[in-house]
Scaffold this motif. Structure first.
Motif, PDB file in Angstrom:
ATOM      1  N   MET A  72       0.824  -1.205   0.000  1.00  0.00           N
ATOM      2  CA  MET A  72       0.000   0.000   0.000  1.00  0.00           C
ATOM      3  C   MET A  72       0.860   1.259   0.000  1.00  0.00           C
ATOM      4  SD  MET A  72      -2.892   1.340  -0.277  1.00  0.00           S
ATOM      5  CE  MET A  72      -3.952  -0.092  -0.191  1.00  0.00           C
ATOM      6  N   ALA A  73       2.023   1.212   0.643  1.00  0.00           N
ATOM      7  CA  ALA A  73       2.939   2.357   0.602  1.00  0.00           C
ATOM      8  C   ALA A  73       3.367   2.652  -0.833  1.00  0.00           C
ATOM      9  CB  ALA A  73       4.159   2.092   1.485  1.00  0.00           C
ATOM     10  N   CYS A  74       3.518   1.607  -1.639  1.00  0.00           N
ATOM     11  CA  CYS A  74       3.871   1.793  -3.051  1.00  0.00           C
ATOM     12  C   CYS A  74       2.689   2.297  -3.871  1.00  0.00           C
ATOM     13  CB  CYS A  74       4.375   0.469  -3.648  1.00  0.00           C
ATOM     14  SG  CYS A  74       5.980  -0.056  -3.011  1.00  0.00           S
ATOM     15  N   ALA A  75       1.469   2.039  -3.409  1.00  0.00           N
ATOM     16  CA  ALA A  75       0.272   2.395  -4.168  1.00  0.00           C
ATOM     17  C   ALA A  75      -0.269   3.783  -3.847  1.00  0.00           C
ATOM     18  CB  ALA A  75      -0.820   1.353  -3.914  1.00  0.00           C
ATOM     19  N   VAL A  76       0.162   4.357  -2.721  1.00  0.00           N
ATOM     20  CA  VAL A  76      -0.377   5.630  -2.247  1.00  0.00           C
ATOM     21  C   VAL A  76      -0.163   6.753  -3.267  1.00  0.00           C
ATOM     22  CG1 VAL A  76       0.043   7.459  -0.557  1.00  0.00           C
ATOM     23  CG2 VAL A  76      -0.180   5.100   0.209  1.00  0.00           C
ATOM     24  N   THR A  77      -1.179   7.609  -3.389  1.00  0.00           N
ATOM     25  CA  THR A  77      -1.031   8.901  -4.058  1.00  0.00           C
ATOM     26  C   THR A  77      -1.194   9.983  -3.004  1.00  0.00           C
ATOM     27  OG1 THR A  77      -1.877   8.144  -6.200  1.00  0.00           O
ATOM     28  CG2 THR A  77      -2.009  10.498  -5.747  1.00  0.00           C
ATOM     29  N   ALA A  78      -0.258  10.913  -2.946  1.00  0.00           N
ATOM     30  CA  ALA A  78      -0.297  11.969  -1.930  1.00  0.00           C
ATOM     31  C   ALA A  78      -1.208  13.096  -2.403  1.00  0.00           C
ATOM     32  CB  ALA A  78       1.109  12.491  -1.653  1.00  0.00           C
ATOM     33  N   LEU A  79      -2.472  13.035  -2.034  1.00  0.00           N
ATOM     34  CA  LEU A  79      -3.455  14.006  -2.517  1.00  0.00           C
ATOM     35  C   LEU A  79      -3.067  15.459  -2.212  1.00  0.00           C
ATOM     36  CD1 LEU A  79      -6.156  14.526  -3.918  1.00  0.00           C
ATOM     37  CD2 LEU A  79      -7.293  14.120  -1.725  1.00  0.00           C
ATOM     38  N   PRO A  80      -2.672  15.799  -0.980  1.00  0.00           N
ATOM     39  CA  PRO A  80      -2.327  17.208  -0.717  1.00  0.00           C
ATOM     40  C   PRO A  80      -1.130  17.693  -1.532  1.00  0.00           C
ATOM     41  CG  PRO A  80      -2.724  16.017   1.330  1.00  0.00           C
ATOM     42  CD  PRO A  80      -2.632  14.997   0.248  1.00  0.00           C
ATOM     43  N   ILE A  81      -0.095  16.874  -1.681  1.00  0.00           N
ATOM     44  CA  ILE A  81       1.075  17.269  -2.462  1.00  0.00           C
ATOM     45  C   ILE A  81       0.724  17.301  -3.946  1.00  0.00           C
ATOM     46  CG2 ILE A  81       3.425  16.622  -3.122  1.00  0.00           C
ATOM     47  CD1 ILE A  81       3.117  17.814  -0.336  1.00  0.00           C
ATOM     48  N   LEU A  82      -0.136  16.389  -4.378  1.00  0.00           N
ATOM     49  CA  LEU A  82      -0.607  16.401  -5.759  1.00  0.00           C
ATOM     50  C   LEU A  82      -1.285  17.730  -6.073  1.00  0.00           C
ATOM     51  CD1 LEU A  82      -1.125  14.877  -8.431  1.00  0.00           C
ATOM     52  CD2 LEU A  82      -3.217  13.971  -7.394  1.00  0.00           C
ATOM     53  N   ILE A  83      -2.074  18.241  -5.129  1.00  0.00           N
ATOM     54  CA  ILE A  83      -2.737  19.539  -5.306  1.00  0.00           C
ATOM     55  C   ILE A  83      -1.700  20.652  -5.463  1.00  0.00           C
ATOM     56  CG2 ILE A  83      -4.122  21.293  -4.117  1.00  0.00           C
ATOM     57  CD1 ILE A  83      -5.750  18.956  -2.905  1.00  0.00           C
ATOM     58  N   LEU A  84      -0.661  20.628  -4.631  1.00  0.00           N
ATOM     59  CA  LEU A  84       0.388  21.653  -4.715  1.00  0.00           C
ATOM     60  C   LEU A  84       1.123  21.590  -6.048  1.00  0.00           C
ATOM     61  CD1 LEU A  84       1.986  21.414  -1.141  1.00  0.00           C
ATOM     62  CD2 LEU A  84       0.410  23.149  -1.982  1.00  0.00           C
ATOM     63  N   LEU A  85       1.429  20.386  -6.513  1.00  0.00           N
ATOM     64  CA  LEU A  85       2.153  20.241  -7.770  1.00  0.00           C
ATOM     65  C   LEU A  85       1.290  20.656  -8.960  1.00  0.00           C
ATOM     66  CD1 LEU A  85       4.132  16.906  -7.248  1.00  0.00           C
ATOM     67  CD2 LEU A  85       4.898  19.249  -6.894  1.00  0.00           C
ATOM     68  N   MET A  86       0.001  20.338  -8.915  1.00  0.00           N
ATOM     69  CA  MET A  86      -0.876  20.740 -10.012  1.00  0.00           C
ATOM     70  C   MET A  86      -1.090  22.253 -10.014  1.00  0.00           C
ATOM     71  SD  MET A  86      -3.596  17.699 -10.823  1.00  0.00           S
ATOM     72  CE  MET A  86      -4.518  17.761  -9.283  1.00  0.00           C
ATOM     73  N   GLU A  87      -1.061  22.879  -8.832  1.00  0.00           N
ATOM     74  CA  GLU A  87      -1.085  24.347  -8.783  1.00  0.00           C
ATOM     75  C   GLU A  87       0.150  24.912  -9.477  1.00  0.00           C
ATOM     76  OE1 GLU A  87      -3.597  25.631  -4.785  1.00  0.00           O
ATOM     77  OE2 GLU A  87      -1.463  25.223  -4.606  1.00  0.00           O
ATOM     78  N   LYS A  88       1.308  24.312  -9.208  1.00  0.00           N
ATOM     79  CA  LYS A  88       2.558  24.746  -9.828  1.00  0.00           C
ATOM     80  C   LYS A  88       2.491  24.606 -11.352  1.00  0.00           C
ATOM     81  CE  LYS A  88       6.305  23.280  -7.905  1.00  0.00           C
ATOM     82  NZ  LYS A  88       6.874  24.552  -7.398  1.00  0.00           N
ATOM     83  N   LEU A  89       1.874  23.511 -11.814  1.00  0.00           N
ATOM     84  CA  LEU A  89       1.754  23.250 -13.246  1.00  0.00           C
ATOM     85  C   LEU A  89       0.577  23.999 -13.876  1.00  0.00           C
ATOM     86  CD1 LEU A  89       2.406  19.400 -13.078  1.00  0.00           C
ATOM     87  CD2 LEU A  89       3.931  21.090 -14.125  1.00  0.00           C
ATOM     88  N   GLU A  90      -0.196  24.717 -13.032  1.00  0.00           N
ATOM     89  CA  GLU A  90      -1.339  25.529 -13.475  1.00  0.00           C
ATOM     90  C   GLU A  90      -2.430  24.693 -14.136  1.00  0.00           C
ATOM     91  OE1 GLU A  90       0.327  28.606 -15.938  1.00  0.00           O
ATOM     92  OE2 GLU A  90       1.133  29.719 -14.214  1.00  0.00           O
TER      93      GLU A  90
END
Length: 403
Positions: free
Chosen positions: A148-166
């Protein structure tokens, strides 16, 4: 020469180091493209831990990070990550996922299932060697936890990165949030299964029943309250749910997630929600990153830990990309679409680090396994923007496609 300093003074030295060093590395080194500030903070936490600073300057390490200071830092870290997980729970948008349920369930299922399978295989490999499985773990708990550690997606960090990518507020960003939200629920569900304690099963059933009843009353109260009061009452609810979950043996982080998951995002102003997440990351989460770094262990040898981290990284990234490619074939996505979505969804960092902290707390993994998983999470997150940005530039029309 340090005998005249009080615990408060040493604590403030530690706080000065926690906030100054990562910021200088991030700002002076201009690492933002490869490593956002949160990633630099995690790496700095590892460098300040016993395996690096503690090995090179043991006297100073023992002076600054003495038991009293670490105890104080841990208290701040616990509260910081509880707030962060609660906000992540609030931001789950299951209504949108239901509106696009076929696409969402297929994509989220394969995005979670394939790296979970690959990770479990890697976990079984670690199981054949001494020093990786925790003293209180059963084999299935260890394998499932690593998977499960390999399967996790970090939702809060994903939000930050997508903000960076606009792309966060664009259709593709909202699609990816739907997939990640479903996986986020699955992560906490699997964690609850791993932590299931048959000696406390009565408590755990009692907690779930009491939580269901109080959730009904809590939601009625929140609808009645004004928004300014909802934040404060939400924090009271967070403390109560976290305590009850921990008392039942499920860990306080499970309670923190549940506390947020039963709240509706529309109860709160979106801008204020974004600011809340931003301020928590700015003001108190760096303490959690440091306390995480202090738990790393290289006793098995740096080479072994790095090799394990590399194997886990391959299992995680390959599993996620293959799963999304299969989903893309089923759903007939355009060429290149699955690659972008897969690379974004393989982002790890915070949620995975929280997840493995819990496994370490419960002695399901050892500190060596924890260190390898932490390195894997850092590498996974650092890969995201450099890989995705050029792909987005080549497929700009994808940003505006709703499905």
């Amino acid at each position: 020469m340090h005998t005249g300093m009080s615990t408060t003074e040493i604590f403030l030295i530690a706080m000065f180091v926690i906030f100054t060093l990562p910021y200088l590395i991030w700002r002076v080194g201009k690492t933002d493209y490869y490593a956002p500030l949160v990633v630099v903070q995690i790496i700095t936490g590892i460098l300040l831990g016993p395996g690096v600073l503690g090995a090179i300057f043991p006297d100073y390490y023992k002076f600054v990070f003495n038991p009293q200071v670490i105890q104080s830092l841990n208290g701040i870290a616990w509260w910081a990550v509880m707030i962060f997980v609660m906000v992540a729970g609030i931001e789950l948008d299951l209504k949108k996922a239901w509106e696009h349920r076929r696409e969402s369930t297929i994509t989220a299922g394969l995005a979670l299932g394939m790296p979970l399978l690959f990770g479990c295989v890697a976990g079984m490999g670690l199981l054949t060697m001494d020093g990786w499985m925790g003293p209180k773990a059963m084999s299935w708990q260890f394998v499932l936890g690593v998977g499960m550690a390999c399967a996790v997606t970090a939702l809060p960090i994903l939000i930050l990165l997508m903000e960076k990518l606009e792309i966060l507020r664009q259709p593709i960003g909202q699609r990816i949030l739907r997939y990640a939200s479903l996986d986020d629920i699955a992560i906490w569900g699997v964690l609850a299964i791993i932590l299931l304690d048959w000696t406390r099963v009565g408590r755990q059933v009692g907690f779930l029943l009491l939580f269901a009843i109080t959730t009904y009353l809590f939601r009625k109260l929140m609808v009645w309250l004004q928004e300014r009061d909802r934040w404060y009452v939400g924090l009271i609810w967070l403390a109560a749910c976290s305590f009850a979950a921990d008392w039942a043996g499920l860990h306080y982080m499970v309670g923190a997630f549940l506390a947020g998951a039963v709240m509706d995002a529309h109860w709160f102003n979106q801008e204020k929600m974004d600011l809340m997440r931003h301020h928590v990351l700015l003001a108190i989460m760096p303490v959690f990153f440091l306390s995480t770094g202090l738990r790393t262990n290289w006793a098995m040898g740096g080479v072994a830990v790095f090799v394990a981290a590399g194997v886990l990284l391959v299992a995680s990234v390959a599993g996620k990309l293959i799963g999304i490619q299969v989903a893309g074939k089923i759903l007939k996505w355009e060429k290149g679409e699955a690659s972008i979505i897969g690379w974004l969804l393989q982002t790890k960092a915070l949620i995975m680090i929280i997840f493995v902290n819990i496994l370490l707390d419960k002695n399901i993994i050892t500190s060596e396994t924890f260190t390898a998983l932490l390195l894997m999470a850092i590498a996974s997150t650092m890969l995201t923007v450099p890989v995705v940005y050029p792909k987005l530039q080549k497929m700009k029309e994808l940003i505006f496609r709703s499905k």
